[in-house]
Design a protein around this motif. Sequence first.
Motif, PDB file in Angstrom:
ATOM      1  N   ILE A 107     -61.964 -10.463 -60.795  1.00  0.00           N
ATOM      2  CA  ILE A 107     -63.026  -9.827 -61.560  1.00  0.00           C
ATOM      3  C   ILE A 107     -62.402  -8.681 -62.338  1.00  0.00           C
ATOM      4  N   SER A 108     -62.749  -8.560 -63.615  1.00  0.00           N
ATOM      5  CA  SER A 108     -62.047  -7.616 -64.478  1.00  0.00           C
ATOM      6  C   SER A 108     -63.012  -6.946 -65.449  1.00  0.00           C
ATOM      7  N   ALA A 109     -63.007  -5.619 -65.430  1.00  0.00           N
ATOM      8  CA  ALA A 109     -63.771  -4.874 -66.420  1.00  0.00           C
ATOM      9  C   ALA A 109     -63.121  -4.956 -67.785  1.00  0.00           C
ATOM     10  N   GLN A 110     -61.786  -5.100 -67.815  1.00  0.00           N
ATOM     11  CA  GLN A 110     -61.086  -5.211 -69.101  1.00  0.00           C
ATOM     12  C   GLN A 110     -61.434  -6.518 -69.807  1.00  0.00           C
ATOM     13  N   ASP A 111     -61.478  -7.596 -69.046  1.00  0.00           N
ATOM     14  CA  ASP A 111     -61.816  -8.895 -69.620  1.00  0.00           C
ATOM     15  C   ASP A 111     -63.316  -9.120 -69.703  1.00  0.00           C
ATOM     16  N   ASN A 112     -64.105  -8.270 -69.042  1.00  0.00           N
ATOM     17  CA  ASN A 112     -65.536  -8.522 -68.907  1.00  0.00           C
ATOM     18  C   ASN A 112     -65.764  -9.947 -68.406  1.00  0.00           C
ATOM     19  N   ALA A 113     -65.086 -10.278 -67.315  1.00  0.00           N
ATOM     20  CA  ALA A 113     -65.160 -11.641 -66.788  1.00  0.00           C
ATOM     21  C   ALA A 113     -64.896 -11.639 -65.288  1.00  0.00           C
ATOM     22  N   ALA A 114     -65.431 -12.652 -64.633  1.00  0.00           N
ATOM     23  CA  ALA A 114     -65.166 -12.890 -63.214  1.00  0.00           C
ATOM     24  C   ALA A 114     -64.925 -14.372 -63.030  1.00  0.00           C
ATOM     25  N   ILE A 115     -64.081 -14.715 -62.058  1.00  0.00           N
ATOM     26  CA  ILE A 115     -63.885 -16.108 -61.662  1.00  0.00           C
ATOM     27  C   ILE A 115     -64.413 -16.241 -60.242  1.00  0.00           C
ATOM     28  N   ALA A 116     -65.474 -17.016 -60.107  1.00  0.00           N
ATOM     29  CA  ALA A 116     -66.161 -17.158 -58.825  1.00  0.00           C
ATOM     30  C   ALA A 116     -66.175 -18.614 -58.403  1.00  0.00           C
ATOM     31  N   GLU A 117     -65.917 -18.860 -57.117  1.00  0.00           N
ATOM     32  CA  GLU A 117     -65.992 -20.221 -56.620  1.00  0.00           C
ATOM     33  C   GLU A 117     -67.449 -20.693 -56.565  1.00  0.00           C
ATOM     34  N   ALA A 118     -67.601 -21.998 -56.431  1.00  0.00           N
ATOM     35  CA  ALA A 118     -68.925 -22.603 -56.553  1.00  0.00           C
ATOM     36  C   ALA A 118     -69.909 -22.099 -55.511  1.00  0.00           C
ATOM     37  N   GLY A 119     -69.438 -21.733 -54.324  1.00  0.00           N
ATOM     38  CA  GLY A 119     -70.328 -21.314 -53.260  1.00  0.00           C
ATOM     39  C   GLY A 119     -70.692 -19.841 -53.264  1.00  0.00           C
ATOM     40  N   VAL A 120     -70.210 -19.076 -54.248  1.00  0.00           N
ATOM     41  CA  VAL A 120     -70.559 -17.660 -54.322  1.00  0.00           C
ATOM     42  C   VAL A 120     -72.059 -17.529 -54.599  1.00  0.00           C
ATOM     43  N   VAL A 121     -72.742 -16.751 -53.775  1.00  0.00           N
ATOM     44  CA  VAL A 121     -74.178 -16.525 -53.959  1.00  0.00           C
ATOM     45  C   VAL A 121     -74.377 -15.566 -55.134  1.00  0.00           C
ATOM     46  N   LEU A 122     -75.389 -15.834 -55.932  1.00  0.00           N
ATOM     47  CA  LEU A 122     -75.610 -15.047 -57.149  1.00  0.00           C
ATOM     48  C   LEU A 122     -75.702 -13.555 -56.863  1.00  0.00           C
ATOM     49  N   SER A 123     -76.432 -13.149 -55.840  1.00  0.00           N
ATOM     50  CA  SER A 123     -76.557 -11.715 -55.555  1.00  0.00           C
ATOM     51  C   SER A 123     -75.220 -11.097 -55.183  1.00  0.00           C
ATOM     52  N   ASP A 124     -74.314 -11.861 -54.549  1.00  0.00           N
ATOM     53  CA  ASP A 124     -72.985 -11.332 -54.224  1.00  0.00           C
ATOM     54  C   ASP A 124     -72.171 -11.087 -55.485  1.00  0.00           C
ATOM     55  N   LEU A 125     -72.331 -11.956 -56.483  1.00  0.00           N
ATOM     56  CA  LEU A 125     -71.658 -11.708 -57.761  1.00  0.00           C
ATOM     57  C   LEU A 125     -72.238 -10.471 -58.440  1.00  0.00           C
ATOM     58  N   HIS A 126     -73.541 -10.282 -58.329  1.00  0.00           N
ATOM     59  CA  HIS A 126     -74.164  -9.071 -58.876  1.00  0.00           C
ATOM     60  C   HIS A 126     -73.545  -7.824 -58.256  1.00  0.00           C
ATOM     61  N   TYR A 127     -73.392  -7.820 -56.924  1.00  0.00           N
ATOM     62  CA  TYR A 127     -72.830  -6.649 -56.240  1.00  0.00           C
ATOM     63  C   TYR A 127     -71.377  -6.411 -56.652  1.00  0.00           C
ATOM     64  N   ALA A 128     -70.604  -7.495 -56.754  1.00  0.00           N
ATOM     65  CA  ALA A 128     -69.198  -7.356 -57.121  1.00  0.00           C
ATOM     66  C   ALA A 128     -69.052  -6.807 -58.538  1.00  0.00           C
ATOM     67  N   ALA A 129     -69.895  -7.259 -59.438  1.00  0.00           N
ATOM     68  CA  ALA A 129     -69.836  -6.757 -60.815  1.00  0.00           C
ATOM     69  C   ALA A 129     -70.240  -5.286 -60.872  1.00  0.00           C
ATOM     70  N   ALA A 130     -71.260  -4.916 -60.115  1.00  0.00           N
ATOM     71  CA  ALA A 130     -71.709  -3.522 -60.106  1.00  0.00           C
ATOM     72  C   ALA A 130     -70.617  -2.588 -59.603  1.00  0.00           C
ATOM     73  N   ALA A 131     -69.792  -3.077 -58.681  1.00  0.00           N
ATOM     74  CA  ALA A 131     -68.725  -2.244 -58.112  1.00  0.00           C
ATOM     75  C   ALA A 131     -67.671  -1.869 -59.134  1.00  0.00           C
ATOM     76  N   ILE A 132     -67.565  -2.611 -60.241  1.00  0.00           N
ATOM     77  CA  ILE A 132     -66.589  -2.258 -61.289  1.00  0.00           C
ATOM     78  C   ILE A 132     -67.289  -1.798 -62.570  1.00  0.00           C
ATOM     79  N   GLY A 133     -68.563  -1.432 -62.456  1.00  0.00           N
ATOM     80  CA  GLY A 133     -69.281  -0.920 -63.611  1.00  0.00           C
ATOM     81  C   GLY A 133     -69.718  -1.995 -64.587  1.00  0.00           C
ATOM     82  N   ARG A 134     -69.896  -3.200 -64.103  1.00  0.00           N
ATOM     83  CA  ARG A 134     -70.325  -4.303 -64.962  1.00  0.00           C
ATOM     84  C   ARG A 134     -71.494  -5.018 -64.300  1.00  0.00           C
ATOM     85  N   ARG A 135     -72.047  -6.000 -64.971  1.00  0.00           N
ATOM     86  CA  ARG A 135     -73.094  -6.825 -64.378  1.00  0.00           C
ATOM     87  C   ARG A 135     -73.004  -8.237 -64.920  1.00  0.00           C
TER      88      ARG A 135
END
Length: 485
Positions: A107-135
Amino acid sequence: MTGLRPPDPALLDQLAAVLGPQGFVTERALIAPWLTDWRERYHGETVALLAPNSVEQVEAIVRLAAAARVAIVPQGGNTGTVAGATPPADGSALLLSLRRMNRIRSISAQDNAAIAEAGVVLSDLHYAAAAIGRRFPLSLAAKGSATIGGLVSTNAGGTQVLRFGPMRALVLGIEAVLADGSRFDGLATLRKDNRGYDLRQLLTGAEGTLGIVTAAAVRLVPAIGSRAVAWAGLPSPQDALTLLRRLEERTGDAVESFELVPASALALVLANIPGARPPLTPACPWNVLIEAVGSEGGPDPAEGLAACLASAIGEGLVLDAMIAASEAQAEALWRLRESISEAEKIDGPSLKHDISVPVSEMPAFLEREGTRIEAAFPGSRIIAFGHLGDGNIHFNLLPPEAAERSAWIDAHGEAASALVHDLVAQAGGSLSAEHGIGQAKLAEFVRLTDPVRLAALGAIKRALDPQGIMNPGKLVPLASDGKGQ
């Protein structure tokens, strides 16, 4: 599904050796919860649930299944509404769960992108993005259980499509295992890539019929600096659309969500969801839930939203409105909207239609066709809610209050849904706006779809999955030429 075979003991032994005891499940009690769709209308069977924890294991599963000519049904959070992840009732297919593949690889704030596996729950991706100042700007009521692979495979929409588009617009790349067990590695987070056909877009929305999505690269956007959430009551859907266009003119891109809620839907929530409270008194015939956001250090979106609503109230366009005074109040307003489907489920069976028509036609469609359908089926009641700004409404039909619901649906459901879909087609719309086709809508999809489109879908399916092992019986109809899907 011509030529497909049920899994035999030899194949099951090979799969058990690949996956180990955690990844190879045959105990009925552990499999049972995943054999029924979210609405509990479709029930399947399988001799084994396969739960790989790596793309290499998925490759091995598909190679073995392809050699044995055994079908595979991929499944994520099992929150879909068209039974696209439910195995066939005859137990002929293997159920492949991606839930153990739940790592965010990068997950990268510079790229404004994340690579998530298929089983990642949507809310967990939300939390991970918030931790780097993104959504990650896609949200829906099932965010606590819906997975990235399922969202990609169904081209999910949600409440922020108005500004950011559906999942298709947010997917930068895909990793998928194709029907021969080979891996398509397309996870590069490129914004521009003109190397021929876009396989990323082909696999998005394919419902697992062309390959198994194992990971996705997705677009992130800056975190919200401030937000304002409002609830407004209006006389009609046309007034709601007029209000939306005025908000867009006066606040630019600030409005990200604009959700239409009729009084009937709100009443269901208030009656069936503990703790739900009416936002306005007295109740209004139609309501909209509005969210406007601002960037860090930018203008406060509440000011522009308040000024626009005050003006609209003065003109009689809006009957009443309130702006949430706290985050807790804002979340309470969102819970009213996100609880509608749950409230409907508690209230009893109904006919659900995920439709879209041109945005300008939606208000008239709701009022004109709603009345027409209720007249054709006396005592029935339309509850239409959702994403007015992108022309997608959940157009649900409740049986008469005095009727035994399941019996009424058995007697009238097919004809009622056919009428809804006919009217949508006449308006130039779609019978599936964001939930996919699955098996629930397959017959109606075939009935109402241009033969050229159907032929093209079938040709793509046969080219990438010549044996028809990938999620058979979903999205793509059986070909009439004897070649199967």
